[in-house]
Design a protein around this motif. Structure first.
Motif, PDB file in Angstrom:
ATOM      1  N   GLY A 139       0.822  -1.201   0.115  1.00  0.00           N
ATOM      2  CA  GLY A 139       0.130  -0.145  -0.087  1.00  0.00           C
ATOM      3  C   GLY A 139       0.862   1.234  -0.050  1.00  0.00           C
ATOM      4  N   ALA A 140       2.146   1.256  -0.026  1.00  0.00           N
ATOM      5  CA  ALA A 140       2.789   2.158  -0.031  1.00  0.00           C
ATOM      6  C   ALA A 140       3.000   2.960  -1.297  1.00  0.00           C
ATOM      7  N   GLU A 141       3.593   4.223  -1.593  1.00  0.00           N
ATOM      8  CA  GLU A 141       3.729   4.761  -2.888  1.00  0.00           C
ATOM      9  C   GLU A 141       4.543   3.749  -3.644  1.00  0.00           C
ATOM     10  N   PRO A 142       3.830   3.994  -4.944  1.00  0.00           N
ATOM     11  CA  PRO A 142       4.448   3.066  -6.131  1.00  0.00           C
ATOM     12  C   PRO A 142       5.583   3.262  -6.490  1.00  0.00           C
ATOM     13  N   VAL A 143       6.741   2.529  -6.848  1.00  0.00           N
ATOM     14  CA  VAL A 143       7.927   2.773  -7.208  1.00  0.00           C
ATOM     15  C   VAL A 143       8.073   2.489  -8.894  1.00  0.00           C
ATOM     16  N   GLY A 144       8.888   2.989  -9.774  1.00  0.00           N
ATOM     17  CA  GLY A 144       8.920   2.956 -11.109  1.00  0.00           C
ATOM     18  C   GLY A 144       8.202   4.139 -11.895  1.00  0.00           C
ATOM     19  N   LEU A 145       8.440   4.037 -13.120  1.00  0.00           N
ATOM     20  CA  LEU A 145       8.422   5.189 -13.887  1.00  0.00           C
ATOM     21  C   LEU A 145       6.688   5.234 -14.628  1.00  0.00           C
ATOM     22  N   GLY A 146       6.033   4.379 -14.228  1.00  0.00           N
ATOM     23  CA  GLY A 146       4.558   4.446 -14.677  1.00  0.00           C
ATOM     24  C   GLY A 146       4.473   3.381 -15.636  1.00  0.00           C
ATOM     25  N   GLY A 147       3.080   2.657 -15.398  1.00  0.00           N
ATOM     26  CA  GLY A 147       2.900   1.590 -16.391  1.00  0.00           C
ATOM     27  C   GLY A 147       1.904   0.582 -15.696  1.00  0.00           C
ATOM     28  N   LEU A 149       0.591  -2.106 -13.139  1.00  0.00           N
ATOM     29  CA  LEU A 149       0.678  -2.243 -11.670  1.00  0.00           C
ATOM     30  C   LEU A 149       1.032  -3.497 -11.195  1.00  0.00           C
ATOM     31  N   LEU A 150       2.294  -3.599 -10.542  1.00  0.00           N
ATOM     32  CA  LEU A 150       2.505  -4.977  -9.801  1.00  0.00           C
ATOM     33  C   LEU A 150       2.515  -4.435  -8.125  1.00  0.00           C
ATOM     34  N   GLU A 151       1.339  -5.238  -7.789  1.00  0.00           N
ATOM     35  CA  GLU A 151       0.790  -4.953  -6.344  1.00  0.00           C
ATOM     36  C   GLU A 151       1.331  -6.142  -5.332  1.00  0.00           C
ATOM     37  N   VAL A 152       2.477  -5.705  -4.382  1.00  0.00           N
ATOM     38  CA  VAL A 152       2.696  -6.842  -3.616  1.00  0.00           C
ATOM     39  C   VAL A 152       2.166  -6.804  -2.351  1.00  0.00           C
ATOM     40  N   ARG A 153       1.076  -7.755  -1.972  1.00  0.00           N
ATOM     41  CA  ARG A 153       0.380  -7.677  -0.937  1.00  0.00           C
ATOM     42  C   ARG A 153       1.058  -7.778   0.268  1.00  0.00           C
ATOM     43  N   ASP A 154       2.202  -8.852   0.300  1.00  0.00           N
ATOM     44  CA  ASP A 154       2.954  -9.020   1.530  1.00  0.00           C
ATOM     45  C   ASP A 154       4.144  -8.852   1.183  1.00  0.00           C
ATOM     46  N   PRO A 155       5.003  -7.792   1.300  1.00  0.00           N
ATOM     47  CA  PRO A 155       6.424  -7.316   1.004  1.00  0.00           C
ATOM     48  C   PRO A 155       7.220  -8.454   1.903  1.00  0.00           C
ATOM     49  N   ALA A 156       7.186  -8.406   2.890  1.00  0.00           N
ATOM     50  CA  ALA A 156       8.080  -9.387   3.795  1.00  0.00           C
ATOM     51  C   ALA A 156       8.212 -10.555   3.180  1.00  0.00           C
ATOM     52  N   ALA A 157       7.195 -11.475   2.846  1.00  0.00           N
ATOM     53  CA  ALA A 157       7.190 -12.707   2.211  1.00  0.00           C
ATOM     54  C   ALA A 157       7.832 -12.771   1.103  1.00  0.00           C
ATOM     55  N   PHE A 158       7.356 -11.736   0.115  1.00  0.00           N
ATOM     56  CA  PHE A 158       7.782 -11.476  -1.205  1.00  0.00           C
ATOM     57  C   PHE A 158       9.301 -11.628  -1.215  1.00  0.00           C
ATOM     58  N   HIS A 159       9.949 -10.647  -0.324  1.00  0.00           N
ATOM     59  CA  HIS A 159      11.254 -10.443  -0.310  1.00  0.00           C
ATOM     60  C   HIS A 159      12.150 -11.396   0.299  1.00  0.00           C
ATOM     61  N   ALA A 160      11.399 -12.307   1.225  1.00  0.00           N
ATOM     62  CA  ALA A 160      12.105 -13.460   1.901  1.00  0.00           C
ATOM     63  C   ALA A 160      12.342 -14.709   0.682  1.00  0.00           C
ATOM     64  N   ARG A 161      11.271 -14.556  -0.154  1.00  0.00           N
ATOM     65  CA  ARG A 161      11.201 -15.804  -1.531  1.00  0.00           C
ATOM     66  C   ARG A 161      12.266 -15.316  -2.616  1.00  0.00           C
ATOM     67  N   VAL A 162      12.204 -14.194  -2.761  1.00  0.00           N
ATOM     68  CA  VAL A 162      13.180 -13.643  -3.695  1.00  0.00           C
ATOM     69  C   VAL A 162      14.610 -13.525  -3.327  1.00  0.00           C
ATOM     70  N   GLY A 163      14.701 -13.296  -2.067  1.00  0.00           N
ATOM     71  CA  GLY A 163      16.128 -13.238  -1.475  1.00  0.00           C
ATOM     72  C   GLY A 163      16.635 -14.779  -1.489  1.00  0.00           C
TER      73      GLY A 163
END
Length: 504
Positions: A139-147, A149-163
């Motif tokens: 729900g934070a301000e979007p990152v990127g140049l516009g286009g 939307l990639l909506e990350v609902r659970d940032p902590a889980a997302f970063h844990a998996r990608v990391g």
């Protein structure tokens, strides 16, 4: 703009242009070649398109290592694959989405240290800041140049998996419902177009240290190939029939214009098949070897021309249905379908056709595959090959890496480059490259139609015994593939190779 499907006009495919021996590569849209086989499929009904719920044993029968078949008794409790929420995912593993018995690496969010998660978060944001999309984390301000939307609902889980698992974790995070996108193909197209630059160059050079490796059991030996093929193609004939057209063709179609409607897909598939048969010179009396049967459409159309067809497959499910279609068409005196590895093929043939089979062969076996084509082909014969390809440098970077596609969709597979195909043929066979035509945009359109139909048939997929995590897996797979073709990261080719007549 969309154009009407034309009638059939028996003509040969256009000859190679340029000097003798040249192999032109270009789009097939508007190619003057038209089908020379009957314009309709043989009179046989495909598997039921509105199936009743399957018993647990039936639903799981063809899965052979791919999870997702839900036992009939599992009718209560939380819906598998539903999104979850969570705070920090550090230290011990936390529970994700999906049935842990069937989807262990989706159900459990991997443990990740604070430092690893922080570095991953920084790298992800660095990569996304310069891309033409919007990425919103919790729900934070979007990152990127516009286009898109990639909506990350659970940032902590997302970063844990990608990391911890890179792009495998990225796909598993989607399967778990931790991120989504209203325009999934749009987001993945942006990422695919910039795949070579998403990871900083210093980390790319360290790829051998962190990239996951292929399991030894998935090497494409004769036994390994049987297991790998079964895990995908023996899932369920009814599953594939839900989103394919009436020809049951599971490869790129050849359209007359874009955008294409669902009602034009079957004709486009027949046009693709007929063009391959024309390239191979298949006619009455031709002895044809097909490597990779699918559900039998090419064998049927070749037999309808009067050819005598031997078709090889490693999929029991596909062979069973293909044989039924051959019998229903009254062509069983002209078509033989064998449960046989290409390395076990015997006999001599006037033509060999293989459609999107090489992607399952594996790089170490490419020389064997092409030598088999050469060995089985009579002097003066022709090989027509359809192959998905990727840029050579990307192929070299990916060839030893275990990816999300390997883990969940196509174990043991590797998409070749045109350079790899042509160098292998040159160095290991006596075949001559006569023609190559690219039509990647047609595959993107084919995949769009499959994906839309698969999405629309969600209730039917569920009735076959596949859970929501499986549906998200296949949605991601179809969108991921479509995005690759739309971005130009992937392409598809039709090749013609010829074999000189024996010296007189």
């Amino acid at each position: 703009m969309r154009t009407a499907e034309p009638g059939t006009t028996p003509t040969d495919p256009p000859p190679p242009s340029g000097p003798a021996g040249a192999a032109p590569a270009g789009p097939l849209l508007g190619d003057p070649a038209e089908p020379t086989s009957p314009p309709t499929s043989p009179p046989v009904s495909p598997p039921t398109r509105t199936p009743a719920a399957a018993p647990a044993a039936t639903a799981a029968r063809g899965i052979a290592g791919i999870p997702g078949a839900r036992p009939a008794a599992d009718e209560a409790g939380a819906v598998p694959g539903a999104a979850h929420t969570g705070a920090a995912h550090t230290g011990a593993a936390h529970t994700g989405a999906g049935d842990p018995a069937r989807w262990p690496d989706v159900a459990a969010v991997p443990s990740s240290s604070w430092a690893r998660t922080a570095v991953t978060r920084a790298l992800v944001r660095r990569a996304l800041r310069g891309l033409p999309l919007r990425a919103r984390f919790g729900g934070a301000e979007p990152v990127g140049l516009g286009g898109p939307l990639l909506e990350v609902r659970d940032p902590a889980a997302f970063h844990a998996r990608v990391g911890t698992a890179g792009l495998v974790g990225f796909g598993e995070s989607y399967m778990a419902g931790e991120w989504d996108a209203p325009d999934l193909v749009g987001v993945l197209s942006v990422l695919a177009a910039r795949a070579a630059d998403l990871v900083p160059a210093p980390l790319q050079r360290l790829r051998p240290l962190w990239a996951l490796r292929h399991p030894h059991a998935e090497r494409n030996t004769p036994d390994g190939s049987r297991a790998n093929i079964s895990r995908h193609y023996d899932l369920s004939n009814d599953l594939f029939a839900l989103f394919l057209d009436d020809t049951l063709s599971y490869s790129a179609a050849l359209f007359r214009g874009f955008p294409a409607g669902r009602d034009l897909l079957a004709a486009a598939q027949r046009r693709k098949v007929d063009r391959l048969l024309d390239l191979a010179g298949v006619a009455a009396g031709t002895r044809l070897l097909e490597i990779g049967t699918g559900w039998g459409e090419l064998a049927l159309r070749a037999a309808a021309r009067g050819a005598r067809v031997t078709s090889l497959t490693l999929s029991r499910e596909q062979r069973e249905l293909a044989l039924a279609r051959v019998r229903a068409a009254g062509l069983d005196d002209r078509v033989r379908i064998e449960l046989c590895d290409y390395r076990e093929a015997r006999g001599t043939y006037d033509a060999v056709v293989s459609v999107e089979m090489i992607e399952a062969v594996g790089a170490e076996f490419w020389p064997v595959y092409f030598r088999t084509l050469d060995d089985r082909l009579a002097p003066g014969g022709r090989v027509a090959l359809q192959a998905i390809t990727m840029p050579h440098e990307r192929m070299l970077a990916a060839r030893d890496t275990f990816t999300w596609i390997h883990k969940y969709v196509f174990p043991g597979g590797l998409i070749p480059s045109t350079r790899a195909i042509e160098e292998t043929v040159r160095d290991h066979t006596g075949l001559r490259l006569a023609r190559r035509d690219a039509f990647g945009a047609h595959y993107a359109e084919t995949l769009r139609l499959w994906r839309e139909e698969f999405t629309a048939r969600a209730e039917n997929v569920d009735a076959l015994g596949f859970d929501e995590t499986f549906r998200r897996l296949w949605t991601f797979y179809l969108a991921y593939s479509e995005a690759g073709f739309r971005a130009g990261y992937l392409d598809v080719q039709q090749y013609l190779f010829t074999k000189e007549n024996a010296a007189r």
